[in-house]
Design a protein around this motif. Sequence first.
Motif, mmCIF file in Angstrom:
data_model
loop_
_atom_site.group_PDB
_atom_site.id
_atom_site.type_symbol
_atom_site.label_atom_id
_atom_site.label_comp_id
_atom_site.label_asym_id
_atom_site.label_seq_id
_atom_site.Cartn_x
_atom_site.Cartn_y
_atom_site.Cartn_z
ATOM 1 N N GLY A 109 6.367 48.143 34.469
ATOM 2 C CA GLY A 109 5.154 48.831 34.067
ATOM 3 C C GLY A 109 4.030 48.748 35.074
ATOM 4 N N ILE A 110 4.380 48.511 36.335
ATOM 5 C CA ILE A 110 3.385 48.404 37.403
ATOM 6 C C ILE A 110 3.432 49.682 38.242
ATOM 7 C CG2 ILE A 110 2.663 47.103 39.457
ATOM 8 C CD1 ILE A 110 4.123 44.677 38.099
ATOM 9 N N ALA A 111 2.290 50.313 38.426
ATOM 10 C CA ALA A 111 2.232 51.586 39.148
ATOM 11 C C ALA A 111 2.644 51.401 40.604
ATOM 12 C CB ALA A 111 0.818 52.155 39.073
ATOM 13 N N ALA A 112 3.516 52.299 41.075
ATOM 14 C CA ALA A 112 4.006 52.282 42.453
ATOM 15 C C ALA A 112 4.422 53.699 42.818
ATOM 16 C CB ALA A 112 5.193 51.330 42.596
ATOM 17 N N PRO A 113 4.519 54.014 44.114
ATOM 18 C CA PRO A 113 4.960 55.351 44.519
ATOM 19 C C PRO A 113 6.351 55.686 43.963
ATOM 20 C CG PRO A 113 4.033 54.173 46.387
ATOM 21 C CD PRO A 113 4.165 53.181 45.282
ATOM 22 N N ALA A 114 6.549 56.944 43.617
ATOM 23 C CA ALA A 114 7.843 57.409 43.118
ATOM 24 C C ALA A 114 8.732 57.784 44.303
ATOM 25 C CB ALA A 114 7.654 58.606 42.201
ATOM 26 N N ILE A 115 9.837 57.065 44.459
ATOM 27 C CA ILE A 115 10.747 57.319 45.578
ATOM 28 C C ILE A 115 11.530 58.599 45.320
ATOM 29 C CG2 ILE A 115 12.598 56.393 47.008
ATOM 30 C CD1 ILE A 115 9.998 54.767 47.083
ATOM 31 N N ILE A 116 11.565 59.477 46.315
ATOM 32 C CA ILE A 116 12.301 60.733 46.194
ATOM 33 C C ILE A 116 13.704 60.612 46.787
ATOM 34 C CG2 ILE A 116 12.308 63.189 46.749
ATOM 35 C CD1 ILE A 116 10.060 62.270 44.839
ATOM 36 N N GLU A 117 13.790 60.009 47.993
ATOM 37 C CA GLU A 117 15.073 59.969 48.695
ATOM 38 C C GLU A 117 15.071 58.826 49.697
ATOM 39 O OE1 GLU A 117 18.003 63.417 50.585
ATOM 40 O OE2 GLU A 117 15.840 63.586 50.862
ATOM 41 N N THR A 118 16.220 58.165 49.864
ATOM 42 C CA THR A 118 16.392 57.176 50.929
ATOM 43 C C THR A 118 17.257 57.802 52.018
ATOM 44 O OG1 THR A 118 18.276 56.186 49.755
ATOM 45 C CG2 THR A 118 16.108 55.160 49.441
ATOM 46 N N PHE A 152 -4.605 49.008 38.420
ATOM 47 C CA PHE A 152 -4.207 48.861 39.815
ATOM 48 C C PHE A 152 -2.736 49.227 40.009
ATOM 49 C CE2 PHE A 152 -7.555 45.779 38.888
ATOM 50 C CZ PHE A 152 -8.490 46.100 39.856
ATOM 51 N N GLY A 153 -2.411 49.567 41.239
ATOM 52 C CA GLY A 153 -1.032 49.834 41.629
ATOM 53 C C GLY A 153 -0.756 49.216 42.978
ATOM 54 N N LEU A 154 0.517 49.167 43.366
ATOM 55 C CA LEU A 154 0.914 48.532 44.624
ATOM 56 C C LEU A 154 1.600 49.534 45.548
ATOM 57 C CD1 LEU A 154 2.467 45.147 43.380
ATOM 58 C CD2 LEU A 154 0.118 45.597 44.113
ATOM 59 N N ILE A 155 1.396 49.343 46.846
ATOM 60 C CA ILE A 155 2.094 50.117 47.871
ATOM 61 C C ILE A 155 2.600 49.151 48.943
ATOM 62 C CG2 ILE A 155 0.764 52.223 47.457
ATOM 63 C CD1 ILE A 155 -0.881 51.556 49.965
ATOM 64 N N ASP A 156 3.455 49.650 49.822
ATOM 65 C CA ASP A 156 3.946 48.893 50.983
ATOM 66 C C ASP A 156 4.531 47.538 50.583
ATOM 67 O OD1 ASP A 156 4.560 48.743 53.616
ATOM 68 O OD2 ASP A 156 2.555 48.254 54.323
ATOM 69 N N PHE A 157 5.487 47.570 49.670
ATOM 70 C CA PHE A 157 5.990 46.356 49.033
ATOM 71 C C PHE A 157 7.408 45.994 49.478
ATOM 72 C CE2 PHE A 157 5.592 50.025 46.135
ATOM 73 C CZ PHE A 157 6.906 50.489 46.188
ATOM 74 N N LEU A 158 7.732 46.226 50.743
ATOM 75 C CA LEU A 158 9.069 45.902 51.226
ATOM 76 C C LEU A 158 9.392 44.424 51.048
ATOM 77 C CD1 LEU A 158 11.701 46.708 52.663
ATOM 78 C CD2 LEU A 158 10.527 46.320 54.849
ATOM 79 N N ASP A 159 8.411 43.547 51.288
ATOM 80 C CA ASP A 159 8.679 42.110 51.231
ATOM 81 C C ASP A 159 8.467 41.514 49.842
ATOM 82 O OD1 ASP A 159 5.936 42.128 51.015
ATOM 83 O OD2 ASP A 159 5.556 40.848 52.753
ATOM 84 N N LEU A 160 8.424 42.353 48.838
ATOM 85 C CA LEU A 160 8.265 41.873 47.459
ATOM 86 C C LEU A 160 9.556 41.209 46.988
ATOM 87 C CD1 LEU A 160 6.608 43.795 44.565
ATOM 88 C CD2 LEU A 160 8.954 42.995 44.264
ATOM 89 N N ILE A 161 9.418 40.104 46.275
ATOM 90 C CA ILE A 161 10.558 39.395 45.710
ATOM 91 C C ILE A 161 10.370 39.276 44.205
ATOM 92 C CG2 ILE A 161 11.829 37.204 45.624
ATOM 93 C CD1 ILE A 161 10.962 36.721 48.508
ATOM 94 N N LYS A 162 11.399 39.642 43.448
ATOM 95 C CA LYS A 162 11.362 39.490 41.991
ATOM 96 C C LYS A 162 12.177 38.266 41.615
ATOM 97 C CE LYS A 162 10.970 40.443 37.564
ATOM 98 N NZ LYS A 162 11.521 39.143 37.078
ATOM 99 N N LYS A 163 11.495 37.254 41.102
ATOM 100 C CA LYS A 163 12.168 36.038 40.668
ATOM 101 C C LYS A 163 12.566 36.153 39.201
ATOM 102 C CE LYS A 163 9.632 33.149 43.976
ATOM 103 N NZ LYS A 163 10.798 32.668 44.728
ATOM 104 N N ARG A 164 13.498 35.328 38.776
ATOM 105 C CA ARG A 164 13.961 35.370 37.395
ATOM 106 C C ARG A 164 13.001 34.672 36.438
ATOM 107 N NH1 ARG A 164 20.525 34.224 37.769
ATOM 108 N NH2 ARG A 164 21.024 36.036 39.108
ATOM 109 N N ARG A 165 12.047 33.975 36.998
ATOM 110 C CA ARG A 165 11.069 33.244 36.191
ATOM 111 C C ARG A 165 9.674 33.547 36.711
ATOM 112 N NH1 ARG A 165 9.324 30.148 39.991
ATOM 113 N NH2 ARG A 165 10.715 29.371 41.625
ATOM 114 N N ARG A 166 8.678 33.140 35.956
ATOM 115 C CA ARG A 166 7.309 33.308 36.422
ATOM 116 C C ARG A 166 7.063 32.390 37.617
ATOM 117 N NH1 ARG A 166 3.327 31.572 31.772
ATOM 118 N NH2 ARG A 166 1.808 31.789 33.451
#
Length: 203
Positions: free
Chosen positions: A69-78, A148-162
């Motif tokens: 539920g965090i705003a981010a750019p919508a990817i069209i194509e890789t 707020f929303g996020l951009i340029d998040f290549l180095d983002l890491i999603k952990k399994r816990r807070r």
Amino acid sequence: MRIVTARELQDWLEHGTVLEKDSRGPKVVMLQNGLILKIFHTRRHPWLARITPPAKRFAQNAATLKKLGIAAPAIIETLWLDQCKGLSACTYQPLPGKSLETLLREQPTEIDNLIPELAAFIFRLHRQGIYFRSLHLGNVLLLPEGGFGLIDFLDLIKKRRRLNDWEAKRNLGHLRRYLQRRKISGFPIDKLIDSYSATARSC
């Protein structure tokens, strides 16, 4: 991932508007159709970039944020621009809004009013297990409808816990060092950290 021909890439670069570049060439290009072309130049060995293309990781991170539920750019194509060199890219719909860095420059008093909401947003990221090393004013957008929303998040890491307290403190430390490195004055970093702590205590 679709393979882009040299002619197609040349057409994009000739008719698009380069928004960001470095010594290796264009990094962000506004295309004629309004989409953003983001090019990922890799310093890794090309075969590593082929195994885990940065463009694919960027798209996965965008999907992760959307799911949370965090705003981010919508990817069209890789895309593959040059598989031999491990050069990948993606196109996306730009996220409307104004970066906090621009807001600080144009409306510095408004930033101060946003600090409690910004602190709550960062706390929400951490509570959802998001560690965003590039958490800085240029990569957080104030959205037209608020929030707020996020951009340029290549180095983002999603952990399994807070995130734990050490990780959260370290992440906020990245923001402080960014301000120091860019010599950005006027941003109330201490107030933000205090507000973050208050939000954490109330939860």
